[in-house]
Design an enzyme around this catalytic site. Structure first.
Site, PDB file in Angstrom:
ATOM      1  N   SER A 136       0.825  -1.204   0.000  1.00  0.00           N
ATOM      2  CA  SER A 136       0.000   0.000   0.000  1.00  0.00           C
ATOM      3  C   SER A 136       0.866   1.265   0.000  1.00  0.00           C
ATOM      4  O   SER A 136       1.705   1.439  -0.874  1.00  0.00           O
ATOM      5  CB  SER A 136      -0.960  -0.045   1.201  1.00  0.00           C
ATOM      6  OG  SER A 136      -1.953   0.937   1.103  1.00  0.00           O
ATOM      7  N   ASP A 270      -9.736  -3.244  -5.953  1.00  0.00           N
ATOM      8  CA  ASP A 270      -9.074  -2.420  -4.947  1.00  0.00           C
ATOM      9  C   ASP A 270      -9.567  -0.978  -5.035  1.00  0.00           C
ATOM     10  O   ASP A 270      -9.333  -0.294  -6.035  1.00  0.00           O
ATOM     11  CB  ASP A 270      -7.557  -2.484  -5.156  1.00  0.00           C
ATOM     12  CG  ASP A 270      -6.774  -1.904  -3.996  1.00  0.00           C
ATOM     13  OD1 ASP A 270      -7.344  -1.123  -3.208  1.00  0.00           O
ATOM     14  OD2 ASP A 270      -5.573  -2.212  -3.882  1.00  0.00           O
ATOM     15  N   HIS A 299      -7.133  -5.706  -0.553  1.00  0.00           N
ATOM     16  CA  HIS A 299      -6.036  -4.754  -0.357  1.00  0.00           C
ATOM     17  C   HIS A 299      -5.305  -5.064   0.956  1.00  0.00           C
ATOM     18  O   HIS A 299      -4.076  -5.114   0.991  1.00  0.00           O
ATOM     19  CB  HIS A 299      -6.591  -3.326  -0.344  1.00  0.00           C
ATOM     20  CG  HIS A 299      -5.550  -2.256  -0.230  1.00  0.00           C
ATOM     21  ND1 HIS A 299      -4.968  -1.657  -1.325  1.00  0.00           N
ATOM     22  CD2 HIS A 299      -4.972  -1.684   0.847  1.00  0.00           C
ATOM     23  CE1 HIS A 299      -4.085  -0.755  -0.928  1.00  0.00           C
ATOM     24  NE2 HIS A 299      -4.072  -0.750   0.395  1.00  0.00           N
TER      25      HIS A 299
END
Length: 324
Positions: A136, A270, A299
């Site tokens: 991320s 996502d 995610h």
């Protein structure tokens, strides 16, 4: 005699100060010290995990254990929390970092980049090659690390569900930006009140919040209890607010300069980095190793798919490791 998979995985836990900020480090493998003063038995390669946000190392406990085992226990696998995202256990002595001066804004996005670079400088010999596995916002941090410290011996960087552009314009960003940038202080009072609850009640609340998941990593539940700390949640939300404002344009220059070292892994559903972000980067870098998830992983893969992700990564890196 036990097989390698049945033997307990060596896991070393540290709480330290880095750049003046509380930092949680989990180290998988027998290597506790990789500094230049260590013995001649240093490994050739370190796998270092750069977390997402919240950047609590505990979320990646199962992931680094699975990765370490998948690598046949040949290389250390470390995860370093983001500055200020951890709550050190009461009574645990903190080791003050006196060699590196405090950063002006260590809890902000820029400070988190410098925090990781300073950690490497202090704790890892410059002769050791690195595989950076980022998740991320950790992917943005990793690209910044490679940009600012070209001397790092990065063998590969694996960027999982990369939030490296237009975060505020993503479906989740549009929903969260007003909350994070204007209303985050409203959250502090309920977190403060909840912090007085017994630990067992906090864990029950976390389980209730994650009740919709078929399976959930137990370490994720225990780690999530840290989110009832006002200090931790304030640093987490502050960093997130900066992400919305600062992660705008994709750093295509750094990507181009390091393309052969990068592996991108995008999700199909996502809401932080939607599929058209994948389509566009794939079009801009047709020769890049840019993959689209075919397994439906979320995610926040650490909640329920750590072992599956670790197995994929070891498969991706097999050729690289045989050349060492």
């Amino acid at each position: 005699m036990k097989s390698a998979s049945e033997e307990p995985v060596p896991l070393h836990e540290e709480f330290i100060y880095c750049c003046g900020a509380a930092t949680h480090v989990l180290k998988c493998g027998p290597w506790k010290d990789l500094s230049k003063d260590e013995s001649k038995n240093l490994p050739r390669l370190l796998f270092m995990i750069i977390p997402g946000n919240p950047g609590l190392a505990g979320y990646y406990r199962t992931f680094i254990q699975a990765l370490y085992c998948g690598l046949n226990q040949q290389y250390p696998v470390w995860v370093v929390s983001h500055a200020g995202h951890c709550k050190p256990p009461s009574g645990m002595e903190m080791i003050e970092d006196t060699d590196i001066k405090e950063l002006e804004d260590v809890f902000g996005l820029n400070g988190q980049v410098e925090h990781k670079l300073n950690f490497l400088k202090k704790n890892v010999s410059k002769d050791i090659k690195l595989v950076l596995i980022a998740h991320s916002i950790g992917c943005y941090i990793t690209l910044e690390m490679m940009k600012r410290a070209s001397e790092l011996q990065v063998l590969r960087s694996v960027l999982l569900f990369p939030t490296i552009e237009r975060m505020a314009q993503s479906p989740q960003g549009k929903l969260m930006t007003p909350l994070l940038c204007k209303l985050r202080y409203v959250l502090y009072m309920p977190v403060y009140l909840l912090s007085f609850l017994p630990e067992g009640v906090k864990a029950s609340l976390v389980r209730f919040a994650l009740r919709g998941m078929k399976t959930c990593d137990e370490s994720s539940i225990t780690t999530s209890v840290n989110l009832f700390s006002v200090d931790c949640i304030a640093n987490i939300l502050y960093m997130a607010s900066q992400e919305m404002m600062k992660v705008v344009e994709r750093d295509s220059t750094t990507i181009k300069q390091n393309l052969k070292k990068l592996i991108f892994y995008y999700g199909t559903g996502d809401s932080w980095c939607p599929q058209h972000y994948y389509d566009e980067i794939k079009m801009d870098f047709p020769d890049g190793d840019i993959r689209l998830c075919e397994k439906g992983l979320r995610h926040a893969f650490v909640l329920d798919a750590s072992k599956e992700m670790a197995a994929m990564i070891t498969d991706w890196l097999r050729d690289d490791l045989t050349k060492l």
